[in-house]
Design a protein around this motif. Structure first.
Motif, PDB file in Angstrom:
ATOM      1  N   ARG A   4       0.824  -1.216   0.000  1.00  0.00           N
ATOM      2  CA  ARG A   4       0.000   0.000   0.000  1.00  0.00           C
ATOM      3  C   ARG A   4       0.854   1.260   0.000  1.00  0.00           C
ATOM      4  O   ARG A   4       0.407   2.308   0.417  1.00  0.00           O
ATOM      5  CB  ARG A   4      -0.926  -0.006   1.204  1.00  0.00           C
ATOM      6  CG  ARG A   4      -1.818  -1.226   1.236  1.00  0.00           C
ATOM      7  CD  ARG A   4      -3.165  -0.862   1.757  1.00  0.00           C
ATOM      8  NE  ARG A   4      -3.972  -2.062   1.899  1.00  0.00           N
ATOM      9  CZ  ARG A   4      -4.949  -2.378   1.077  1.00  0.00           C
ATOM     10  NH1 ARG A   4      -5.237  -1.603   0.075  1.00  0.00           N
ATOM     11  NH2 ARG A   4      -5.650  -3.473   1.270  1.00  0.00           N
ATOM     12  N   SER A   5       2.081   1.152  -0.486  1.00  0.00           N
ATOM     13  CA  SER A   5       2.972   2.308  -0.469  1.00  0.00           C
ATOM     14  C   SER A   5       2.733   3.247  -1.643  1.00  0.00           C
ATOM     15  O   SER A   5       3.174   4.385  -1.619  1.00  0.00           O
ATOM     16  CB  SER A   5       4.430   1.851  -0.456  1.00  0.00           C
ATOM     17  OG  SER A   5       4.709   1.130  -1.655  1.00  0.00           O
ATOM     18  N   GLY A   6       2.028   2.797  -2.678  1.00  0.00           N
ATOM     19  CA  GLY A   6       1.770   3.642  -3.839  1.00  0.00           C
ATOM     20  C   GLY A   6       0.700   4.684  -3.561  1.00  0.00           C
ATOM     21  O   GLY A   6       0.019   4.672  -2.540  1.00  0.00           O
ATOM     22  N   SER A   7       0.534   5.603  -4.481  1.00  0.00           N
ATOM     23  CA  SER A   7      -0.435   6.681  -4.291  1.00  0.00           C
ATOM     24  C   SER A   7      -1.853   6.234  -4.637  1.00  0.00           C
ATOM     25  O   SER A   7      -2.808   6.946  -4.349  1.00  0.00           O
ATOM     26  CB  SER A   7      -0.049   7.885  -5.146  1.00  0.00           C
ATOM     27  OG  SER A   7      -0.057   7.522  -6.521  1.00  0.00           O
ATOM     28  N   GLY A   8      -2.002   5.075  -5.283  1.00  0.00           N
ATOM     29  CA  GLY A   8      -3.335   4.579  -5.607  1.00  0.00           C
ATOM     30  C   GLY A   8      -3.918   5.281  -6.815  1.00  0.00           C
ATOM     31  O   GLY A   8      -3.217   5.903  -7.606  1.00  0.00           O
ATOM     32  N   PHE A   9      -5.220   5.189  -6.940  1.00  0.00           N
ATOM     33  CA  PHE A   9      -5.902   5.791  -8.070  1.00  0.00           C
ATOM     34  C   PHE A   9      -6.206   7.248  -7.776  1.00  0.00           C
ATOM     35  O   PHE A   9      -6.506   7.626  -6.639  1.00  0.00           O
ATOM     36  CB  PHE A   9      -7.220   5.062  -8.348  1.00  0.00           C
ATOM     37  CG  PHE A   9      -7.031   3.663  -8.837  1.00  0.00           C
ATOM     38  CD1 PHE A   9      -6.674   3.404 -10.142  1.00  0.00           C
ATOM     39  CD2 PHE A   9      -7.210   2.586  -7.978  1.00  0.00           C
ATOM     40  CE1 PHE A   9      -6.491   2.118 -10.595  1.00  0.00           C
ATOM     41  CE2 PHE A   9      -7.035   1.294  -8.406  1.00  0.00           C
ATOM     42  CZ  PHE A   9      -6.667   1.056  -9.726  1.00  0.00           C
ATOM     43  N   ALA A  10      -6.178   8.057  -8.825  1.00  0.00           N
ATOM     44  CA  ALA A  10      -6.550   9.464  -8.674  1.00  0.00           C
ATOM     45  C   ALA A  10      -8.056   9.549  -8.479  1.00  0.00           C
ATOM     46  O   ALA A  10      -8.813   8.814  -9.103  1.00  0.00           O
ATOM     47  CB  ALA A  10      -6.131  10.251  -9.912  1.00  0.00           C
ATOM     48  N   LYS A  11      -8.502  10.425  -7.607  1.00  0.00           N
ATOM     49  CA  LYS A  11      -9.925  10.579  -7.334  1.00  0.00           C
ATOM     50  C   LYS A  11     -10.399  11.892  -7.927  1.00  0.00           C
ATOM     51  O   LYS A  11      -9.730  12.911  -7.835  1.00  0.00           O
ATOM     52  CB  LYS A  11     -10.194  10.555  -5.836  1.00  0.00           C
ATOM     53  CG  LYS A  11      -9.873   9.229  -5.203  1.00  0.00           C
ATOM     54  CD  LYS A  11     -10.163   9.245  -3.727  1.00  0.00           C
ATOM     55  CE  LYS A  11      -9.800   7.901  -3.117  1.00  0.00           C
ATOM     56  NZ  LYS A  11     -10.025   7.889  -1.678  1.00  0.00           N
ATOM     57  N   GLU A  12     -11.543  11.835  -8.536  1.00  0.00           N
ATOM     58  CA  GLU A  12     -12.134  13.021  -9.137  1.00  0.00           C
ATOM     59  C   GLU A  12     -13.537  13.188  -8.563  1.00  0.00           C
ATOM     60  O   GLU A  12     -14.350  12.266  -8.603  1.00  0.00           O
ATOM     61  CB  GLU A  12     -12.212  12.851 -10.661  1.00  0.00           C
ATOM     62  CG  GLU A  12     -12.790  14.031 -11.372  1.00  0.00           C
ATOM     63  CD  GLU A  12     -12.827  13.811 -12.880  1.00  0.00           C
ATOM     64  OE1 GLU A  12     -13.749  14.332 -13.518  1.00  0.00           O
ATOM     65  OE2 GLU A  12     -11.935  13.118 -13.407  1.00  0.00           O
ATOM     66  N   LEU A  13     -13.821  14.347  -8.005  1.00  0.00           N
ATOM     67  CA  LEU A  13     -15.139  14.604  -7.452  1.00  0.00           C
ATOM     68  C   LEU A  13     -16.159  14.701  -8.577  1.00  0.00           C
ATOM     69  O   LEU A  13     -15.888  15.242  -9.639  1.00  0.00           O
ATOM     70  CB  LEU A  13     -15.135  15.898  -6.642  1.00  0.00           C
ATOM     71  CG  LEU A  13     -14.291  15.873  -5.364  1.00  0.00           C
ATOM     72  CD1 LEU A  13     -14.324  17.243  -4.695  1.00  0.00           C
ATOM     73  CD2 LEU A  13     -14.809  14.815  -4.406  1.00  0.00           C
ATOM     74  N   VAL A  14     -17.339  14.162  -8.326  1.00  0.00           N
ATOM     75  CA  VAL A  14     -18.406  14.171  -9.308  1.00  0.00           C
ATOM     76  C   VAL A  14     -19.577  14.943  -8.727  1.00  0.00           C
ATOM     77  O   VAL A  14     -19.990  14.700  -7.593  1.00  0.00           O
ATOM     78  CB  VAL A  14     -18.849  12.729  -9.653  1.00  0.00           C
ATOM     79  CG1 VAL A  14     -20.024  12.741 -10.599  1.00  0.00           C
ATOM     80  CG2 VAL A  14     -17.692  11.948 -10.226  1.00  0.00           C
ATOM     81  N   ASP A  15     -20.088  15.885  -9.506  1.00  0.00           N
ATOM     82  CA  ASP A  15     -21.254  16.646  -9.074  1.00  0.00           C
ATOM     83  C   ASP A  15     -22.494  15.872  -9.505  1.00  0.00           C
ATOM     84  O   ASP A  15     -22.831  15.833 -10.688  1.00  0.00           O
ATOM     85  CB  ASP A  15     -21.246  18.041  -9.710  1.00  0.00           C
ATOM     86  CG  ASP A  15     -22.409  18.887  -9.237  1.00  0.00           C
ATOM     87  OD1 ASP A  15     -22.912  18.653  -8.126  1.00  0.00           O
ATOM     88  OD2 ASP A  15     -22.812  19.802  -9.989  1.00  0.00           O
ATOM     89  N   ALA A  16     -23.150  15.223  -8.562  1.00  0.00           N
ATOM     90  CA  ALA A  16     -24.308  14.399  -8.885  1.00  0.00           C
ATOM     91  C   ALA A  16     -25.409  14.643  -7.869  1.00  0.00           C
ATOM     92  O   ALA A  16     -25.142  14.857  -6.690  1.00  0.00           O
ATOM     93  CB  ALA A  16     -23.928  12.924  -8.884  1.00  0.00           C
ATOM     94  N   THR A  17     -26.629  14.647  -8.352  1.00  0.00           N
ATOM     95  CA  THR A  17     -27.754  14.773  -7.441  1.00  0.00           C
ATOM     96  C   THR A  17     -28.170  13.380  -6.996  1.00  0.00           C
ATOM     97  O   THR A  17     -28.059  12.412  -7.745  1.00  0.00           O
ATOM     98  CB  THR A  17     -28.953  15.469  -8.114  1.00  0.00           C
ATOM     99  OG1 THR A  17     -29.309  14.740  -9.280  1.00  0.00           O
ATOM    100  CG2 THR A  17     -28.599  16.896  -8.495  1.00  0.00           C
ATOM    101  N   THR A  18     -28.631  13.263  -5.784  1.00  0.00           N
ATOM    102  CA  THR A  18     -29.054  11.979  -5.254  1.00  0.00           C
ATOM    103  C   THR A  18     -30.526  12.044  -4.879  1.00  0.00           C
ATOM    104  O   THR A  18     -31.082  13.118  -4.687  1.00  0.00           O
ATOM    105  CB  THR A  18     -28.238  11.595  -4.009  1.00  0.00           C
ATOM    106  OG1 THR A  18     -28.421  12.593  -3.003  1.00  0.00           O
ATOM    107  CG2 THR A  18     -26.761  11.465  -4.338  1.00  0.00           C
ATOM    108  N   SER A  19     -31.127  10.900  -4.815  1.00  0.00           N
ATOM    109  CA  SER A  19     -32.519  10.825  -4.376  1.00  0.00           C
ATOM    110  C   SER A  19     -32.673   9.601  -3.496  1.00  0.00           C
ATOM    111  O   SER A  19     -31.960   8.609  -3.646  1.00  0.00           O
ATOM    112  CB  SER A  19     -33.468  10.744  -5.576  1.00  0.00           C
ATOM    113  OG  SER A  19     -33.186   9.603  -6.339  1.00  0.00           O
TER     114      SER A  19
END
Length: 100
Positions: A15-30
């Motif tokens: 687990r020493s790597g940086s992993g996957f890049a995360k991108e925020l998603v603008d989504a509406t939920t219900s």
């Protein structure tokens, strides 16, 4: 010991790597108020299929729209027949036609 015999929880992960890049998603939920048998079955069989099939719009989602609308109405008809009359059926047919 053969690698196929090692239990998945016994494996050592790096687990020493940086992993996957995360991108925020603008989504509406219900909030979901009901769950159908087929939706629950899809979820139980494959969380990924449920996620992409029911929750996230995919590129082929429009391709299945008519079948999904018909299927949802058929399930509603089976589970709530007291709410279905000729006027409702006509409205549903018109809605399906407009959506597809």
């Amino acid at each position: 010991m053969d690698a196929a015999c090692i239990h998945p929880l016994d494996r050592v992960h790096n687990r020493s790597g940086s992993g996957f890049a995360k991108e925020l998603v603008d989504a509406t939920t219900s909030q979901v108020s009901t769950i159908t048998q087929s939706s629950l079955s899809t979820y139980v069989n494959s969380h990924r299929d449920h996620f992409f099939g029911r929750l996230v719009d995919g590129p082929n989602k429009d391709y299945f729209k008519e079948g999904n609308l018909f299927h949802d109405f058929a399930e509603f008809y089976i589970y709530h027949p007291d709410f279905i009359d000729e006027d409702v059926t006509d409205d549903v047919v018109e809605y399906i036609f407009e959506e597809t």
